[in-house]
Design a protein around this motif. Structure first.
Motif, mmCIF file in Angstrom:
data_model
loop_
_atom_site.group_PDB
_atom_site.id
_atom_site.type_symbol
_atom_site.label_atom_id
_atom_site.label_comp_id
_atom_site.label_asym_id
_atom_site.label_seq_id
_atom_site.Cartn_x
_atom_site.Cartn_y
_atom_site.Cartn_z
ATOM 1 N N GLU A 65 31.398 39.915 25.556
ATOM 2 C CA GLU A 65 30.805 39.731 24.226
ATOM 3 C C GLU A 65 30.479 38.263 23.974
ATOM 4 N N LYS A 66 31.382 37.378 24.430
ATOM 5 C CA LYS A 66 31.141 35.945 24.264
ATOM 6 C C LYS A 66 29.915 35.501 25.052
ATOM 7 N N SER A 67 29.794 36.025 26.251
ATOM 8 C CA SER A 67 28.633 35.681 27.088
ATOM 9 C C SER A 67 27.328 36.146 26.443
ATOM 10 N N LEU A 68 27.372 37.319 25.847
ATOM 11 C CA LEU A 68 26.171 37.828 25.158
ATOM 12 C C LEU A 68 25.806 36.940 23.969
ATOM 13 N N GLU A 69 26.834 36.491 23.243
ATOM 14 C CA GLU A 69 26.581 35.613 22.097
ATOM 15 C C GLU A 69 25.911 34.315 22.545
ATOM 16 N N GLU A 70 26.378 33.786 23.655
ATOM 17 C CA GLU A 70 25.783 32.544 24.180
ATOM 18 C C GLU A 70 24.333 32.790 24.635
ATOM 19 N N LEU A 71 24.122 33.954 25.236
ATOM 20 C CA LEU A 71 22.757 34.283 25.658
ATOM 21 C C LEU A 71 21.829 34.409 24.457
ATOM 22 N N GLU A 72 22.307 35.014 23.420
ATOM 23 C CA GLU A 72 21.514 35.184 22.212
ATOM 24 C C GLU A 72 21.167 33.829 21.590
ATOM 25 N N LYS A 73 22.097 32.888 21.711
ATOM 26 C CA LYS A 73 21.824 31.550 21.178
ATOM 27 C C LYS A 73 20.713 30.852 21.974
ATOM 28 N N LEU A 74 20.661 31.116 23.285
ATOM 29 C CA LEU A 74 19.625 30.494 24.134
ATOM 30 C C LEU A 74 18.275 31.191 24.020
ATOM 31 N N THR A 75 18.270 32.419 23.549
ATOM 32 C CA THR A 75 17.029 33.210 23.531
ATOM 33 C C THR A 75 15.897 32.566 22.733
ATOM 34 N N PRO A 76 16.135 32.052 21.502
ATOM 35 C CA PRO A 76 15.027 31.434 20.758
ATOM 36 C C PRO A 76 14.380 30.275 21.522
ATOM 37 N N GLN A 77 15.195 29.398 22.108
ATOM 38 C CA GLN A 77 14.645 28.275 22.867
ATOM 39 C C GLN A 77 13.887 28.768 24.103
ATOM 40 N N TYR A 78 14.461 29.781 24.715
ATOM 41 C CA TYR A 78 13.801 30.392 25.878
ATOM 42 C C TYR A 78 12.425 30.925 25.501
ATOM 43 N N MET A 79 12.353 31.627 24.403
ATOM 44 C CA MET A 79 11.079 32.200 23.960
ATOM 45 C C MET A 79 10.075 31.108 23.605
ATOM 46 N N GLU A 80 10.568 30.057 22.965
ATOM 47 C CA GLU A 80 9.678 28.950 22.588
ATOM 48 C C GLU A 80 9.097 28.267 23.821
ATOM 49 N N ASN A 81 9.957 27.993 24.810
ATOM 50 C CA ASN A 81 9.481 27.326 26.023
ATOM 51 C C ASN A 81 8.508 28.205 26.814
#
Length: 442
Positions: free
Chosen positions: A208-224
């Protein structure tokens, strides 16, 4: 959890652009753009060859038919209308050659230069633009893909712990149902279940913690990813707009309907054909080949001393100097030259009349001024010798015979000093012929 990012290790679970590695379709579009430039150049080149071939065929067609028409029996305004079709072909041929030249020198070269400026080949192969696009996507996707890989690892650990916990619980339950249940064994199985439950809880928390971290990176990933994709879109937009501009130029070169010269060609053709006048053509034929032609009609001529002499039967009727040879239809290389028709006039003011088959008073071709020249003269001995033609001969005047090589007829007069004899064809026609064109039948 650490390790180098390798997109080949990630299983693509859907066709979405956001899945790891699916940006490669966008990267491939750069290579496709260069290939499409080559294909469009081939397309233009083939059309240019077609235009040239059509132009040459039109020219050949127009030239051949112009010669046939000019040598044929057509005449007058209708001949001009027919020839106008050949002229149209020649002029349209010129326009299609210009189309071919424009396609190759303008459109083809423009596309070739644009491709050279837009797609830069690398020493190691491929295009610089392709590598830049792929590097941009890889850089934008790397952090998110790395975290995604970690999430996948945590998910596998959690699912494995759940599987072990379920298996341990099942063993404990089965042990309780056995009749020879050992308390010590039962205790160990229970401890195993508790330990598995703790492992499940721990792996679940990490997952669950790993998923939370992935979700935090997703917006930046999408922007790039959006940023790199937009750059690719802009590059492709340039190609699309350029192709559109180029195709409009090609259309402009191919569309002869907007060319004023093309319109003039068919307006001229229509005017020429519309100018065909049956009455003018018939009037021209009447004047040049019919009753409208001029004629030297026989007129009364007074007797003169100059005409009271024996004339060669084949003397020219108009005074002139020199010698004129009549036309010869030759069938062999050793055919003799026809006897020359002598030209003589004692008085330039006197006009020698045209000869006629009819009896006329004062006929200059008879010794006493009258009588039919085809009738045997009293002083000439009567002869009848069968002869055979050695060559073709086409009579040039009314009093000459026409025959083909091999024809047989009768010689009824001796050869005169000009080389002419009198003869009678099997049809009964009497006239003159060159003596050296026949031989006696033995």
């Amino acid at each position: 959890m650490s390790g180098a990012y390798d997109d080949s290790m990630i299983d693509v679970s859907s066709d979405s652009f956001w899945e790891v590695g699916n940006y490669k379709r966008t990267v491939k579009r750069v290579d496709d753009g260069s290939r499409l430039c080559n294909e469009l150049m081939n397309c233009i080149h083939e059309r240019a060859r077609i235009e040239k071939a059509y132009a040459l065929q039109l020219t050949e067609w127009g030239k051949r038919w112009r010669q046939l028409i000019e040598k044929g029996p057509q005449y007058g305004t209708l001949e001009r209308a027919w020839v106008a079709l050949c002229t149209e072909a020649e002029k349209v041929s010129e326009l299609h050659l210009e189309v071919k030249a424009a396609l190759m020198s303008e459109d083809f070269e423009k596309l070739k230069n644009w491709q050279k400026d837009s797609y830069h080949k690398q020493m190691i192969g491929g295009y610089k633009e392709t590598k830049e696009t792929e590097d941009g996507f890889r850089k934008a996707q790397k952090p998110w893909a790395k975290k995604l890989k970690e999430v996948e690892t945590m998910k596998k650990s959690y699912h494995s712990a759940c599987k072990e916990e379920k298996l341990a619980a099942s063993r404990e339950t089965n042990s309780k149902l056995e009749s020879n249940n050992n308390p010590e064994t039962q205790k160990k199985l229970q401890e195993k279940v508790e330990k598995c439950q703790q492992e499940v809880q721990k792996t679940k928390e990490r997952y669950e913690k790993s998923l939370e971290e992935l979700e935090k990176l997703t917006p930046q990933y999408m922007e790039n990813m959006e940023q790199v994709f937009e750059q690719s879109q802009q590059f492709e937009e340039k190609r699309i707009r350029f192709f559109k501009e180029l195709l409009l130029e090609v259309k402009k070169h191919l569309d002869l309907s907007t060319n004023s010269r093309f319109q003039t060609i068919y307006q001229t053709l229509e005017d020429t054909i519309s100018g065909t006048d049956a009455e003018d053509d018939l009037k021209w034929f009447r004047s040049n080949h019919g009753p409208g032609m001029p004629m030297n009609w026989p007129q009364f001529e007074d007797w003169s001393v100059d005409l009271n002499r024996t004339l060669s039967r084949r003397e020219k009727k108009k005074p002139s100097e020199g010698v004129t040879l009549t036309a010869i239809s030759q069938t062999g290389s050793d055919q003799p030259v026809q006897s020359a028709k002598s030209t003589s006039s004692a008085n330039s003011s006197e006009k020698t009349p045209d000869w006629s088959d009819e009896d006329t008073v004062g006929n200059p071709f008879s010794a006493n001024g009258d009588g039919n020249p085809f009738e045997e003269e009293p002083e000439s001995p009567v002869i009848s010798v069968p002869v055979k033609a050695l060559y073709d001969y086409e009579g040039q005047e009314q009093d000459e015979l026409s025959f083909k090589a091999g024809d047989e007829f009768t010689k009824i007069g001796e050869e005169d000093d000009q080389g002419w004899c009198k003869g009678r064809l099997q049809t009964g026609q009497i006239g003159l012929y060159p003596a050296n064109y026949v031989e006696d039948i033995q």
